[in-house]
Design a protein around this motif. Structure first.
Motif, PDB file in Angstrom:
ATOM      1  N   THR A   1       2.444  32.955  40.189  1.00 39.03           N
ATOM      2  CA  THR A   1       1.142  33.230  40.349  1.00 39.03           C
ATOM      3  C   THR A   1      -0.122  32.882  39.131  1.00 39.03           C
ATOM      4  O   THR A   1       0.558  32.655  38.602  1.00 39.03           O
ATOM      5  N   PHE A   2      -0.857  32.595  39.529  1.00 37.24           N
ATOM      6  CA  PHE A   2      -1.693  32.480  37.738  1.00 37.24           C
ATOM      7  C   PHE A   2      -2.318  33.274  37.589  1.00 37.24           C
ATOM      8  O   PHE A   2      -3.054  33.134  36.079  1.00 37.24           O
ATOM      9  N   CYS A   3      -2.129  34.180  37.814  1.00 36.63           N
ATOM     10  CA  CYS A   3      -2.752  35.604  36.506  1.00 36.63           C
ATOM     11  C   CYS A   3      -1.459  36.286  36.471  1.00 36.63           C
ATOM     12  O   CYS A   3      -0.580  36.664  37.157  1.00 36.63           O
TER      13      CYS A   3
ATOM     14  N   GLU B   1      -5.427  37.824  45.712  1.00 37.00           N
ATOM     15  CA  GLU B   1      -5.304  38.307  44.249  1.00 37.00           C
ATOM     16  C   GLU B   1      -4.620  37.935  43.476  1.00 37.00           C
ATOM     17  O   GLU B   1      -4.849  37.736  41.789  1.00 37.00           O
ATOM     18  N   PHE B   2      -3.855  37.650  44.020  1.00 33.72           N
ATOM     19  CA  PHE B   2      -1.852  36.720  43.398  1.00 33.72           C
ATOM     20  C   PHE B   2      -1.640  35.044  44.117  1.00 33.72           C
ATOM     21  O   PHE B   2      -0.826  35.568  44.879  1.00 33.72           O
ATOM     22  N   LEU B   3      -2.811  34.394  44.224  1.00 34.90           N
ATOM     23  CA  LEU B   3      -2.775  32.757  45.322  1.00 34.90           C
ATOM     24  C   LEU B   3      -1.226  32.825  44.610  1.00 34.90           C
ATOM     25  O   LEU B   3      -0.786  31.804  43.751  1.00 34.90           O
TER      26      LEU B   3
ATOM     27  N   LEU C   1      -7.562  26.569  39.648  1.00 30.08           N
ATOM     28  CA  LEU C   1      -6.197  26.143  38.790  1.00 30.08           C
ATOM     29  C   LEU C   1      -5.665  25.302  40.031  1.00 30.08           C
ATOM     30  O   LEU C   1      -4.701  24.635  39.978  1.00 30.08           O
ATOM     31  N   ALA C   2      -6.259  26.099  41.595  1.00 32.57           N
ATOM     32  CA  ALA C   2      -4.680  25.234  42.658  1.00 32.57           C
ATOM     33  C   ALA C   2      -5.472  24.263  43.073  1.00 32.57           C
ATOM     34  O   ALA C   2      -4.312  23.122  43.785  1.00 32.57           O
TER      35      ALA C   2
ATOM     36  N   GLN D   1      -7.650  31.090  40.515  1.00 35.51           N
ATOM     37  CA  GLN D   1      -6.629  30.712  40.542  1.00 35.51           C
ATOM     38  C   GLN D   1      -6.917  30.393  41.564  1.00 35.51           C
ATOM     39  O   GLN D   1      -6.887  28.547  41.792  1.00 35.51           O
ATOM     40  N   SER D   2      -8.080  29.736  41.750  1.00 36.97           N
ATOM     41  CA  SER D   2      -8.374  28.783  42.853  1.00 36.97           C
ATOM     42  C   SER D   2      -8.736  27.766  42.934  1.00 36.97           C
ATOM     43  O   SER D   2      -8.136  27.069  42.685  1.00 36.97           O
TER      44      SER D   2
ATOM     45  N   ALA E   1      -9.298  36.184  40.911  1.00 34.69           N
ATOM     46  CA  ALA E   1      -9.389  34.917  42.657  1.00 34.69           C
ATOM     47  C   ALA E   1      -9.996  33.379  41.845  1.00 34.69           C
ATOM     48  O   ALA E   1      -9.465  32.464  42.968  1.00 34.69           O
TER      49      ALA E   1
ATOM     50  N   GLU F   1      -0.178  24.977  41.253  1.00 35.65           N
ATOM     51  CA  GLU F   1      -1.639  24.651  40.729  1.00 35.65           C
ATOM     52  C   GLU F   1      -1.552  22.560  40.601  1.00 35.65           C
ATOM     53  O   GLU F   1      -0.512  22.078  40.975  1.00 35.65           O
TER      54      GLU F   1
END
Length: 344
Positions: free
Chosen positions: A29-31, A148-150, A181-182, A178-179, A175, A154
């Motif tokens: 995940t990104f966080c 919250e933890f996608l 970054l994805a 993260q979106s 959140a 990336e």
């Protein structure tokens, strides 16, 4: 849904697979995550475990077609028609995942659709839903995950859609980051969240009833974002070309109790972490009576306001329009005023 009607609006997949494409999903995940697996957000407002159970319940209670939810989903998807580009790989993120899938109808040029929700029962309902060939030719995947933890790699998606889901996250900016970054460069983020004016009638009636029956108030309805915050959220998350607009829907119900049942069916009942577990029966009955007395219409129905904030943002790409450098204008406001006059 039987018993209520949407009467005012102002403002204004399926090839089943067991797993999502490995090129998109990732267990990283990104966080920052805590070692014990708990949410990393410092400020916890919502009980995510309770919200997951509420969505499990909603998967069994929700109507096949909900006029309010469908109207919001249509409004979100209409924005894809304003885009000239196609979005081959899309993620439908929590909230009203079933209406988005059902109402997609080829918009956005989507070739792969990934449906994600925190609720296993909601994901199963989407997977088992009858599609009647509406999204024929779209490769569809389903998985259980948390906004919250996608769990998405990336720069792997062209489009992320979240319809009536992100307002239940403890860390909404996180959140949204993260979106972003994805998304691939020039990828699109579309979201609809409930705004602060939502259920204003119920808030008033509940407050008055608690003051009368209990001599004080305790939080019963979840806090929601204000319209003025939406643009800041998009900018803070790093999206370019941010866009925000608002719709207000007024829905008629036969009674306040029917409104509560509709909220249950949508999975929109309160999930505050710090809440009074028990609502006294006399307080609940007083709330319903006050609601009808203060807001009841001549036809015997009661209205409920839903404010929906729509947010649009893009991941940065060199081809996107950019603001001119400060001081680069070649005409002054004085010249414009002389040409067109000062006006009245």
């Amino acid at each position: 849904m039987r018993g209520f009607s949407l009467f005012q609006k102002s403002s204004s997949l399926w090839r089943r697979r067991r797993q999502a494409p490995s090129s998109v999903l990732s267990y990283e995940t990104f966080c920052t995550d805590n070692s014990d697996g708990l949410q990393s957000s410092r400020l916890k407002i919502f009980d995510r475990h309770l919200k997951r159970k509420q969505r499990d319940r909603a998967a069994w209670l929700m109507s096949p077609k909900d006029s309010f939810v469908d109207a919001v989903a249509e409004n979100v998807l209409d924005r894809l028609e304003d885009c000239k580009k196609a979005f081959p790989t899309a993620l439908c993120l929590g909230g009203s995942v079933e209406p988005i899938s059902r109402l997609l109808r080829g918009r956005g040029g989507i070739e792969k659709l990934i449906t994600m929700d925190t609720s296993y029962d909601m994901v199963k309902r989407c997977k088992d839903a009858e599609v009647d060939g509406r999204n024929e030719g779209i490769e569809t995947s389903f998985f259980v995950g948390d906004e919250e933890f996608l769990p998405v790699k990336e720069s792997s998606l062209d489009l992320i859609i979240s319809c009536l889901g992100l307002h239940w996250t403890n860390d909404l900016p996180g959140a949204m980051i993260q979106s972003r970054l994805a998304l691939k460069p020039d990828g699109l983020f579309l979201a609809a969240i409930l705004g602060g004016e939502t259920l204003k009638e119920l808030r008033i009636a509940c407050t008055v009833a608690q003051m009368e029956r209990e001599g004080g108030i305790s939080p019963r309805i979840s806090p929601l974002a204000q319209v003025r915050d939406a643009g800041n959220l998009l900018t803070r998350a790093g999206f370019t070309l941010p866009g925000v607009d608002v719709d207000e829907y007024v829905v008629k119900y036969q009674s306040a109790l029917e409104l509560i049942e509709h909220l249950r069916a949508m999975g929109e009942t309160s999930a505050l972490l710090q809440r009074n577990e028990i609502l006294k029966r006399e307080t609940a009955l007083a709330t319903a009576a006050i609601y009808d007395s203060m807001f009841g219409a001549e036809d015997g129905t009661v209205p409920a306001t839903f404010q929906v904030i729509y947010m649009t943002g893009w991941k940065e790409h060199p081809s996107q329009q950019k603001a001119k450098r400060r001081g680069s204008a070649n005409i002054s406001f004085e010249d414009i005023q002389k040409q067109f006059g000062s006006g009245s």
